[in-house]
Design an enzyme around this catalytic site. Sequence first.
Site, PDB file in Angstrom:
ATOM      1  N   LYS A 132     -50.203  47.935 -24.135  1.00 16.85           N
ATOM      2  CA  LYS A 132     -50.261  48.981 -23.101  1.00 16.85           C
ATOM      3  C   LYS A 132     -51.628  49.009 -22.415  1.00 16.85           C
ATOM      4  O   LYS A 132     -51.719  49.018 -21.191  1.00 16.85           O
ATOM      5  CB  LYS A 132     -49.988  50.366 -23.712  1.00 16.85           C
ATOM      6  CG  LYS A 132     -48.602  50.518 -24.276  1.00 16.85           C
ATOM      7  CD  LYS A 132     -48.365  51.928 -24.787  1.00 16.85           C
ATOM      8  CE  LYS A 132     -49.218  52.289 -25.992  1.00 16.85           C
ATOM      9  NZ  LYS A 132     -49.025  51.453 -27.178  1.00 16.85           N
ATOM     10  N   THR A 133     -52.672  49.018 -23.230  1.00 20.03           N
ATOM     11  CA  THR A 133     -54.015  49.091 -22.650  1.00 20.03           C
ATOM     12  C   THR A 133     -54.300  47.813 -21.854  1.00 20.03           C
ATOM     13  O   THR A 133     -54.907  47.842 -20.784  1.00 20.03           O
ATOM     14  CB  THR A 133     -55.062  49.283 -23.770  1.00 20.03           C
ATOM     15  OG1 THR A 133     -54.686  50.441 -24.524  1.00 20.03           O
ATOM     16  CG2 THR A 133     -56.441  49.500 -23.212  1.00 20.03           C
ATOM     17  N   ASP A 165     -54.345  55.996 -19.708  1.00 17.58           N
ATOM     18  CA  ASP A 165     -54.044  55.409 -21.026  1.00 17.58           C
ATOM     19  C   ASP A 165     -53.804  56.555 -22.024  1.00 17.58           C
ATOM     20  O   ASP A 165     -54.258  57.673 -21.803  1.00 17.58           O
ATOM     21  CB  ASP A 165     -55.246  54.558 -21.487  1.00 17.58           C
ATOM     22  CG  ASP A 165     -54.875  53.585 -22.608  1.00 17.58           C
ATOM     23  OD1 ASP A 165     -53.684  53.496 -22.968  1.00 17.58           O
ATOM     24  OD2 ASP A 165     -55.775  52.887 -23.115  1.00 17.58           O
ATOM     25  N   GLU A 166     -53.124  56.280 -23.119  1.00 19.61           N
ATOM     26  CA  GLU A 166     -52.879  57.279 -24.184  1.00 19.61           C
ATOM     27  C   GLU A 166     -52.316  58.578 -23.599  1.00 19.61           C
ATOM     28  O   GLU A 166     -52.756  59.675 -23.949  1.00 19.61           O
ATOM     29  CB  GLU A 166     -54.184  57.578 -24.954  1.00 19.61           C
ATOM     30  CG  GLU A 166     -54.863  56.361 -25.533  1.00 19.61           C
ATOM     31  CD  GLU A 166     -54.292  55.922 -26.875  1.00 19.61           C
ATOM     32  OE1 GLU A 166     -53.304  56.518 -27.341  1.00 19.61           O
ATOM     33  OE2 GLU A 166     -54.829  54.950 -27.450  1.00 19.61           O
ATOM     34  N   GLN A 171     -47.517  58.048 -31.374  1.00 20.43           N
ATOM     35  CA  GLN A 171     -48.962  58.114 -31.644  1.00 20.43           C
ATOM     36  C   GLN A 171     -49.599  59.392 -31.111  1.00 20.43           C
ATOM     37  O   GLN A 171     -50.794  59.435 -30.871  1.00 20.43           O
ATOM     38  CB  GLN A 171     -49.667  56.906 -31.046  1.00 20.43           C
ATOM     39  CG  GLN A 171     -49.270  55.599 -31.699  1.00 20.43           C
ATOM     40  CD  GLN A 171     -50.120  54.435 -31.214  1.00 20.43           C
ATOM     41  OE1 GLN A 171     -51.300  54.347 -31.507  1.00 20.43           O
ATOM     42  NE2 GLN A 171     -49.519  53.558 -30.446  1.00 20.43           N
ATOM     43  N   ARG A 191     -53.302  49.872 -36.956  1.00 21.30           N
ATOM     44  CA  ARG A 191     -54.622  49.340 -36.571  1.00 21.30           C
ATOM     45  C   ARG A 191     -54.845  47.970 -37.212  1.00 21.30           C
ATOM     46  O   ARG A 191     -55.716  47.215 -36.815  1.00 21.30           O
ATOM     47  CB  ARG A 191     -55.777  50.253 -37.033  1.00 21.30           C
ATOM     48  CG  ARG A 191     -55.816  51.669 -36.464  1.00 21.30           C
ATOM     49  CD  ARG A 191     -55.690  51.688 -34.983  1.00 21.30           C
ATOM     50  NE  ARG A 191     -54.312  51.978 -34.616  1.00 21.30           N
ATOM     51  CZ  ARG A 191     -53.801  51.708 -33.404  1.00 21.30           C
ATOM     52  NH1 ARG A 191     -54.536  51.138 -32.488  1.00 21.30           N
ATOM     53  NH2 ARG A 191     -52.551  51.986 -33.113  1.00 21.30           N
TER      54      ARG A 191
END
Length: 742
Positions: A35-36, A220-221, A251, A618
């Site tokens: 995504k990022t 983002d996020e 998330q 992660r």
Amino acid sequence: MAVSRLLNDLNDPQHQAVTSLSQHLLVLAGAGSGKTRVLAHRIAWLIETTQISPWSIIAVTFTNKTAREMRGRIETLLHLDTQSMWIGTFHSLSHRLLRRHWQEAGLSQQFQILDNEDQLGFLKRICKQLQLDENLWPVRQFQNFINNSKDAGLQPQDIDVQGSDQLANQVQVYQAYQTACERGALVDFGELLLRSHKLWLQRPDILQHYQNRFQHLLVDEFQDTNTIQYAWLRTLAGSSCSVTVVGDDDQSIYSWRGARIENIQQFSQDFKHGEIIRLEQNYRSTETILKAANGLIKHNNGRLGKSLWTEDQSGEPISIYAGFNEQDEARFIVEQIHRWESAGNLRSEAAILYRSNAQSRVLEEALIRSSKPYRIYGGQRFYDRLEIRNALAYMRLVNNRYDDAAIERIINIPTRGIGVRTLDVIRQNARTEGSSLWQAAQGIIISSALPARAHNALHGFLNLIEQMATATAQMQLDELTDYIIRVSGLIKHHSKEKGEKAQTRIENLNELVSAAKTFASTWSPAQLNRQLDEEADERPETALAAMLDQAALDSGEQQADESEDSVQLMTLHSAKGLEFPLVFMAGLEEGLFPHQLSLVADGRLEEERRLCYVGITRAMQKLIITYAEARRLHGQDTMNRPSRFISELPQELIEEVRLKSSVRRPLSYRPAVSNPTDRRSQRTNLMETPVLALGQSVRHAMFGEGTVIDAEGSGPRARVQVQFDSQGSKWLVLSHAKLELI
Ligand code: ATP
Ligand code: MG
């Protein structure tokens, strides 16, 4: 530059997202699916192919660190200087806006950012003035109330107290706090958002200007945006801007700070003509890690539902280690990191994640004992250290005399005879006159209202600050910093502290001079003029003001030394968006993770599970989960069951790590016990005969209490290493040491 370079390393849905021509775009996808990466490539692609100016793009990241990374990626992709682009967090973008429009936003030009710690100190004083008993009205509750209200976009006058005394009280404190902030030209984090949003609503001409400018808005996020952030986005976007947001409902971990997962659904309703793209391939983790993450998150209800897969078929099992206590847990982790390094890997590829900040101390101590450098994200941060806060408070005061929070902090540091009574008189006068503390203090000097000693002390302080301001007016930023830390007496003051602390504090103060030097080398008022004259307006008047802003915005995200190869420590919350080859998740115990509070509050358990999902995802190559059977935390001893999250993982992916050899020895010399490796039989042994286990608490006649952290040898030569609470670690021969079990 060939556009293909921007698109080569993308899979089909990523390609589709990067090149989408829809007005609005929602990329909804699981962890590690790119995504990022899509966001960075889309920005580069827009600039490269549609010929729009970088200047007309605004991108919102979750932290300042990720903003810097985003700039770096775009610069690499396009060989373009990204200075003029608006890329940053909601806070830093709002701040940029308010710097430029301070007047229209009703602020003083010298306004300063009030970070969370100073906010708390400031609120304490207000509660005292309002004569609120701290036992009945904890200051933190007011802080939460104010911040939550701001996150929800509410000012004191917007809150309907509905006959509730408690609410009325909270609103009264909110109002008093707000007045004090305005007087001191202080703006807290929530206010940055609230005020910039209000500015747009009240000044359609300014809003129009930005709406004309920004043709593309990217976030983002997105799953962790709160009410005021969403309103900010919507207002800025207006009707013609193209909006791209990327996020993952699994998330969402900041609901306690007002984040609204519902914003994802809201987006499709508010931003019509949008396209939704899902990314399903994970590029980050091994299949084992991914399956574990999927297996865990399945236990949550009401998910939007995503499936993630990877081409990586391999993967070591997930290791689970049960420590006897937190010392043993930390020792195990450090040992594993040692092995990792010995296998030729970098230390910085290893991250230790934990639920609560307080867990870091034991881990840090274990790392220090084995001489392994480490860095903490968002923990003991450079700009949060006492001596640095003191120095910055002097600098803030030199920059802006109305900064009440700064005066409160250093008026009597170093001790200069300004006692609580004098301070109370100043506060009292400030309140009755509705002025700042500085003005009130000046008034008191003019009217000679204090006894001679107090008068002289206060006069001396006011003169000192004025003299500092005059002397440093023409200095370079680092010279100024150096001057202030010396002339203020801070160096002398901190060097009087006991032992190593003094040394560290002085080093840190000197480090601030280096930080100022580095900052000054990248800052110049003219620097941004290149792109457009307009950009210059938003910059603070002086390098000093700019550095103070940066320090406040950055607090919590950057450590002093990033270059050294060091183990990475951070809370699970701050691990968001990052990735590491080797990940430890420590302290998976009921009550710690999931956190005690989440077991009683509605919906919070699911949020804890999402946090665990964030932690697992992660990891790129190897995930190690640890817990302690007994733990001393916040000064309390607890025996918690292993976290339910462990049992929710697919068991076939797990491998329990057993102790590699028995470390139990008789307490005093006896014929060696047989070598039990099975933990259950060890526990029985412990009950029947006094045997010594790793993690056992013991008392020594001379060294006091400690914990057994290692053992070797047998028979009369059996030795144990004990970490004493106050005497450091020592190897002791068992037959002589006369250790007592406690
Ligand atoms: P998170 O949800 O944790 O924020 P994300 O969806 O933002 O994750 P990224 O950080 O963008 O994911 O990407 C995860 C990793 O996968 C990065 O190392 C990235 O470089 C890599 N990656 C993503 N897409 C591709 C691709 N098409 N080819 C190769 N590597 C990729
Ligand atoms: Mg990401």
